[in-house]
Design a protein around this motif. Structure first.
Motif, PDB file in Angstrom:
ATOM      1  N   CYS A 111       0.795  -1.224   0.000  1.00 17.45           N
ATOM      2  CA  CYS A 111       0.000   0.000   0.000  1.00 17.45           C
ATOM      3  C   CYS A 111       0.830   1.278   0.000  1.00 17.45           C
ATOM      4  O   CYS A 111       0.351   2.323  -0.411  1.00 17.45           O
ATOM      5  CB  CYS A 111      -0.967   0.008   1.174  1.00 17.45           C
ATOM      6  SG  CYS A 111      -0.179  -0.061   2.781  1.00 17.45           S
ATOM      7  N   GLN A 112       2.064   1.228   0.434  1.00 16.17           N
ATOM      8  CA  GLN A 112       2.847   2.459   0.506  1.00 16.17           C
ATOM      9  C   GLN A 112       3.607   2.778  -0.766  1.00 16.17           C
ATOM     10  O   GLN A 112       4.179   3.850  -0.878  1.00 16.17           O
ATOM     11  CB  GLN A 112       3.804   2.391   1.687  1.00 16.17           C
ATOM     12  CG  GLN A 112       4.708   1.173   1.671  1.00 16.17           C
ATOM     13  CD  GLN A 112       5.200   0.792   3.053  1.00 16.17           C
ATOM     14  OE1 GLN A 112       4.655   1.174   4.056  1.00 16.17           O
ATOM     15  NE2 GLN A 112       6.260   0.025   3.091  1.00 16.17           N
ATOM     16  N   LEU A 113       3.588   1.915  -1.753  1.00 15.46           N
ATOM     17  CA  LEU A 113       4.366   2.153  -2.965  1.00 15.46           C
ATOM     18  C   LEU A 113       3.908   3.400  -3.724  1.00 15.46           C
ATOM     19  O   LEU A 113       4.739   4.157  -4.222  1.00 15.46           O
ATOM     20  CB  LEU A 113       4.331   0.934  -3.879  1.00 15.46           C
ATOM     21  CG  LEU A 113       5.110  -0.283  -3.370  1.00 15.46           C
ATOM     22  CD1 LEU A 113       4.888  -1.474  -4.290  1.00 15.46           C
ATOM     23  CD2 LEU A 113       6.574   0.015  -3.221  1.00 15.46           C
ATOM     24  N   ALA A 114       2.611   3.637  -3.818  1.00 17.28           N
ATOM     25  CA  ALA A 114       2.118   4.837  -4.502  1.00 17.28           C
ATOM     26  C   ALA A 114       2.616   6.088  -3.787  1.00 17.28           C
ATOM     27  O   ALA A 114       2.996   7.074  -4.436  1.00 17.28           O
ATOM     28  CB  ALA A 114       0.593   4.834  -4.573  1.00 17.28           C
ATOM     29  N   ASP A 115       2.645   6.056  -2.468  1.00 17.68           N
ATOM     30  CA  ASP A 115       3.145   7.196  -1.695  1.00 17.68           C
ATOM     31  C   ASP A 115       4.634   7.420  -1.931  1.00 17.68           C
ATOM     32  O   ASP A 115       5.092   8.559  -1.985  1.00 17.68           O
ATOM     33  CB  ASP A 115       2.890   6.989  -0.197  1.00 17.68           C
ATOM     34  CG  ASP A 115       1.411   6.978   0.156  1.00 17.68           C
ATOM     35  OD1 ASP A 115       0.627   7.653  -0.536  1.00 17.68           O
ATOM     36  OD2 ASP A 115       1.047   6.277   1.118  1.00 17.68           O
ATOM     37  N   ILE A 128       8.995  10.733  -4.476  1.00 19.73           N
ATOM     38  CA  ILE A 128      10.095  10.920  -5.426  1.00 19.73           C
ATOM     39  C   ILE A 128       9.709  11.966  -6.472  1.00 19.73           C
ATOM     40  O   ILE A 128      10.514  12.828  -6.842  1.00 19.73           O
ATOM     41  CB  ILE A 128      10.491   9.584  -6.098  1.00 19.73           C
ATOM     42  CG1 ILE A 128      11.175   8.661  -5.088  1.00 19.73           C
ATOM     43  CG2 ILE A 128      11.404   9.824  -7.309  1.00 19.73           C
ATOM     44  CD1 ILE A 128      12.518   9.154  -4.568  1.00 19.73           C
ATOM     45  N   MET A 129       8.466  11.927  -6.926  1.00 16.33           N
ATOM     46  CA  MET A 129       8.029  12.907  -7.918  1.00 16.33           C
ATOM     47  C   MET A 129       8.021  14.319  -7.334  1.00 16.33           C
ATOM     48  O   MET A 129       8.331  15.280  -8.032  1.00 16.33           O
ATOM     49  CB  MET A 129       6.654  12.525  -8.485  1.00 16.33           C
ATOM     50  CG  MET A 129       6.671  11.242  -9.318  1.00 16.33           C
ATOM     51  SD  MET A 129       7.951  11.191 -10.606  1.00 16.33           S
ATOM     52  CE  MET A 129       7.478  12.586 -11.616  1.00 16.33           C
ATOM     53  N   GLU A 130       7.705  14.440  -6.072  1.00 15.67           N
ATOM     54  CA  GLU A 130       7.759  15.752  -5.425  1.00 15.67           C
ATOM     55  C   GLU A 130       9.203  16.251  -5.354  1.00 15.67           C
ATOM     56  O   GLU A 130       9.478  17.428  -5.626  1.00 15.67           O
ATOM     57  CB  GLU A 130       7.151  15.678  -4.018  1.00 15.67           C
ATOM     58  CG  GLU A 130       7.153  16.992  -3.285  1.00 15.67           C
ATOM     59  CD  GLU A 130       6.291  18.079  -3.930  1.00 15.67           C
ATOM     60  OE1 GLU A 130       6.589  19.269  -3.706  1.00 15.67           O
ATOM     61  OE2 GLU A 130       5.335  17.757  -4.664  1.00 15.67           O
ATOM     62  N   GLU A 140      -3.041  -2.118  -8.660  1.00 14.78           N
ATOM     63  CA  GLU A 140      -3.845  -1.415  -7.649  1.00 14.78           C
ATOM     64  C   GLU A 140      -3.108  -0.201  -7.088  1.00 14.78           C
ATOM     65  O   GLU A 140      -3.713   0.801  -6.725  1.00 14.78           O
ATOM     66  CB  GLU A 140      -4.304  -2.349  -6.517  1.00 14.78           C
ATOM     67  CG  GLU A 140      -3.219  -2.819  -5.569  1.00 14.78           C
ATOM     68  CD  GLU A 140      -2.462  -4.064  -6.033  1.00 14.78           C
ATOM     69  OE1 GLU A 140      -1.566  -4.494  -5.287  1.00 14.78           O
ATOM     70  OE2 GLU A 140      -2.752  -4.600  -7.120  1.00 14.78           O
ATOM     71  N   GLN A 141      -1.783  -0.279  -7.039  1.00 19.29           N
ATOM     72  CA  GLN A 141      -1.003   0.862  -6.562  1.00 19.29           C
ATOM     73  C   GLN A 141      -0.899   1.965  -7.620  1.00 19.29           C
ATOM     74  O   GLN A 141      -0.867   3.140  -7.286  1.00 19.29           O
ATOM     75  CB  GLN A 141       0.385   0.421  -6.115  1.00 19.29           C
ATOM     76  CG  GLN A 141       0.367  -0.280  -4.783  1.00 19.29           C
ATOM     77  CD  GLN A 141      -0.180   0.631  -3.700  1.00 19.29           C
ATOM     78  OE1 GLN A 141       0.404   1.645  -3.382  1.00 19.29           O
ATOM     79  NE2 GLN A 141      -1.331   0.278  -3.158  1.00 19.29           N
ATOM     80  N   ARG A 142      -0.860   1.584  -8.879  1.00 20.75           N
ATOM     81  CA  ARG A 142      -0.903   2.588  -9.957  1.00 20.75           C
ATOM     82  C   ARG A 142      -2.217   3.363  -9.877  1.00 20.75           C
ATOM     83  O   ARG A 142      -2.242   4.583  -9.993  1.00 20.75           O
ATOM     84  CB  ARG A 142      -0.780   1.938 -11.330  1.00 20.75           C
ATOM     85  CG  ARG A 142       0.589   1.407 -11.624  1.00 20.75           C
ATOM     86  CD  ARG A 142       0.627   0.797 -12.988  1.00 20.75           C
ATOM     87  NE  ARG A 142       1.772  -0.100 -13.080  1.00 20.75           N
ATOM     88  CZ  ARG A 142       2.089  -0.773 -14.149  1.00 20.75           C
ATOM     89  NH1 ARG A 142       1.361  -0.663 -15.248  1.00 20.75           N
ATOM     90  NH2 ARG A 142       3.126  -1.569 -14.155  1.00 20.75           N
ATOM     91  N   MET A 145      -4.547   9.815  -6.291  1.00 17.01           N
ATOM     92  CA  MET A 145      -3.903  10.842  -5.455  1.00 17.01           C
ATOM     93  C   MET A 145      -3.664  12.119  -6.262  1.00 17.01           C
ATOM     94  O   MET A 145      -3.462  13.176  -5.686  1.00 17.01           O
ATOM     95  CB  MET A 145      -2.565  10.330  -4.899  1.00 17.01           C
ATOM     96  CG  MET A 145      -2.714   9.196  -3.911  1.00 17.01           C
ATOM     97  SD  MET A 145      -1.156   8.331  -3.527  1.00 17.01           S
ATOM     98  CE  MET A 145       0.002   9.617  -3.242  1.00 17.01           C
ATOM     99  N   GLY A 146      -3.641  12.001  -7.562  1.00 15.99           N
ATOM    100  CA  GLY A 146      -3.370  13.146  -8.426  1.00 15.99           C
ATOM    101  C   GLY A 146      -1.940  13.127  -8.903  1.00 15.99           C
ATOM    102  O   GLY A 146      -1.019  12.797  -8.151  1.00 15.99           O
ATOM    103  N   SER A 147      -1.725  13.489 -10.129  1.00 17.59           N
ATOM    104  CA  SER A 147      -0.386  13.489 -10.715  1.00 17.59           C
ATOM    105  C   SER A 147       0.490  14.533 -10.061  1.00 17.59           C
ATOM    106  O   SER A 147       0.034  15.594  -9.672  1.00 17.59           O
ATOM    107  CB  SER A 147      -0.467  13.755 -12.209  1.00 17.59           C
ATOM    108  OG  SER A 147       0.814  13.857 -12.756  1.00 17.59           O
ATOM    109  N   ASN A 148       1.762  14.232  -9.949  1.00 16.79           N
ATOM    110  CA  ASN A 148       2.736  15.162  -9.398  1.00 16.79           C
ATOM    111  C   ASN A 148       3.494  15.913 -10.481  1.00 16.79           C
ATOM    112  O   ASN A 148       4.537  16.484 -10.221  1.00 16.79           O
ATOM    113  CB  ASN A 148       3.742  14.406  -8.513  1.00 16.79           C
ATOM    114  CG  ASN A 148       3.140  14.050  -7.186  1.00 16.79           C
ATOM    115  OD1 ASN A 148       2.812  14.927  -6.397  1.00 16.79           O
ATOM    116  ND2 ASN A 148       2.973  12.771  -6.927  1.00 16.79           N
TER     117      ASN A 148
END
Length: 140
Positions: free
Chosen positions: A24-28, A33-35, A127-129, A135-138
């Protein structure tokens, strides 16, 4: 350098696939990293130093320090892969560590943010994608 990264990538994928824990934390992690990529693009690599207080991962702090210091990418890869193999992360943590390594190398090299995002998302289960996109694109 490429072979060292490839070995870590394959190990992380293997460990993640065999892990029973949730990913579950992979999307975060990708979002983080994108931030960092956005900050580096807008304000320069030195601005990443100010983000270190927000980071809890020892590996990511090390990588940020190396990038900010202008360390040669080959040396960063060697240090990062050494850390990976010495700490021997298991399960999803192995993929998190690989995402940190690959992401920071891409940030340092000035890789396109869109390309980086797609590269990192290709490592995530579907599911993480989906969660990442929710969450919205960064890419701002």
């Amino acid at each position: 350098m490429k072979q060292m990264l490839e070995n870590v990538r394959l190990d992380a994928i293997s460990k993640m696939e065999s892990a029973r824990e949730e990913s579950c934390q992979l999307a975060d992690v990708v979002s983080s990293i994108m931030e960092l990529s956005y900050i580096a693009q807008m304000r320069g690599l030195l601005a990443l130093e100010g983000e270190m207080e927000k980071v809890s991962s020892v590996l990511l702090k090390l990588l940020i320090t190396l990038v900010v210091d202008g360390t040669d990418p080959a040396i960063i890869v060697e240090i990062a892969t050494n850390e990976y193999w010495v700490t021997a992360p298991e399960g999803v943590q192995a993929m998190i560590d690989y995402i940190y390594i690959r992401g920071m190398i891409a940030i340092q090299s000035g890789e396109s943010r869109r390309t980086l995002e797609q590269l990192l998302l290709s490592l995530l289960p579907s599911e993480q994608r989906k969660k990442y996109y929710e969450m919205g694109s960064n890419l701002r």
